[in-house]
Design a protein around this motif. Structure first.
Motif, mmCIF file in Angstrom:
data_model
loop_
_atom_site.group_PDB
_atom_site.id
_atom_site.type_symbol
_atom_site.label_atom_id
_atom_site.label_comp_id
_atom_site.label_asym_id
_atom_site.label_seq_id
_atom_site.Cartn_x
_atom_site.Cartn_y
_atom_site.Cartn_z
ATOM 1 N N THR A 1 0.814 -1.214 0.000
ATOM 2 C CA THR A 1 0.000 0.000 0.000
ATOM 3 C C THR A 1 0.843 1.257 0.000
ATOM 4 O O THR A 1 0.333 2.336 -0.235
ATOM 5 C CB THR A 1 -0.923 0.043 1.230
ATOM 6 O OG1 THR A 1 -0.132 0.067 2.415
ATOM 7 C CG2 THR A 1 -1.868 -1.127 1.246
ATOM 8 N N ASP B 1 -9.964 -3.756 6.311
ATOM 9 C CA ASP B 1 -10.081 -2.844 5.168
ATOM 10 C C ASP B 1 -8.722 -2.554 4.544
ATOM 11 O O ASP B 1 -8.602 -2.442 3.326
ATOM 12 C CB ASP B 1 -10.750 -1.536 5.594
ATOM 13 C CG ASP B 1 -12.233 -1.710 5.885
ATOM 14 O OD1 ASP B 1 -12.796 -2.773 5.527
ATOM 15 O OD2 ASP B 1 -12.824 -0.788 6.483
ATOM 16 N N ASN C 1 -7.862 -3.310 0.649
ATOM 17 C CA ASN C 1 -7.315 -2.339 -0.298
ATOM 18 C C ASN C 1 -6.045 -2.867 -0.943
ATOM 19 O O ASN C 1 -5.785 -2.611 -2.115
ATOM 20 C CB ASN C 1 -7.024 -1.013 0.393
ATOM 21 C CG ASN C 1 -8.298 -0.312 0.802
ATOM 22 O OD1 ASN C 1 -9.370 -0.596 0.283
ATOM 23 N ND2 ASN C 1 -8.196 0.591 1.755
#
Length: 140
Positions: A38, A129, A133
């Motif tokens: 991420t 979450d 993602n």
């Protein structure tokens, strides 16, 4: 226990996880979780090579003097490392860094209690979450 290869030891990795990771708290712990895909990483980072990326997840511990004297701090750290070792299968992505900060009340907890709090933190919606993602970015 957690092998030395699975421990966060560089200050820059601690900083990155604390700043960019998802923070969740339990009664005795503050847990920061950062799926590595991420965040853009430094091209010179050895974890960007194919060898190191497959070595995760990685754990970093922050057990301050507020928790207790050296004996108590090391006991809490050992218990947290054991809890992490048993919960490694809860990470949907192995390329993950996790930093656990022990609160002073962690000194009074036994190993099963710390392990359950760590699992509770990993099951929180914010952490799920963050992993969701990450999976979306990997599939694109």
């Amino acid at each position: 226990m957690v092998a030395a290869a699975h421990r966060i030891s560089r200050g820059s990795d601690f900083d990155r996880t604390l700043r960019a990771g998802v923070r969740v708290t339990t009664r005795d712990l503050v847990v920061h979780v950062l799926p590595l895909s991420t965040v853009p990483t430094d091209p010179g980072d050895p974890r960007n090579t194919g060898v190191a990326v497959f070595g995760g997840p990685w754990l970093g511990l922050i057990v301050s003097k507020a928790v207790g004297n050296a004996v108590v701090r090391h006991r809490v750290a050992r218990r947290l490392r054991a809890a992490f070792a048993t919960s490694r299968d809860r990470f949907p992505i192995t390329e993950t860094m996790m930093v656990v900060r022990a609160r002073p009340s962690a000194a009074d907890c036994d190993s099963p209690e710390l392990a359950s709090q760590l699992v509770e933190a990993l099951e929180r919606r914010r952490v799920r979450d963050a992993f969701a993602n990450t999976e979306d970015r990997i599939l694109r």
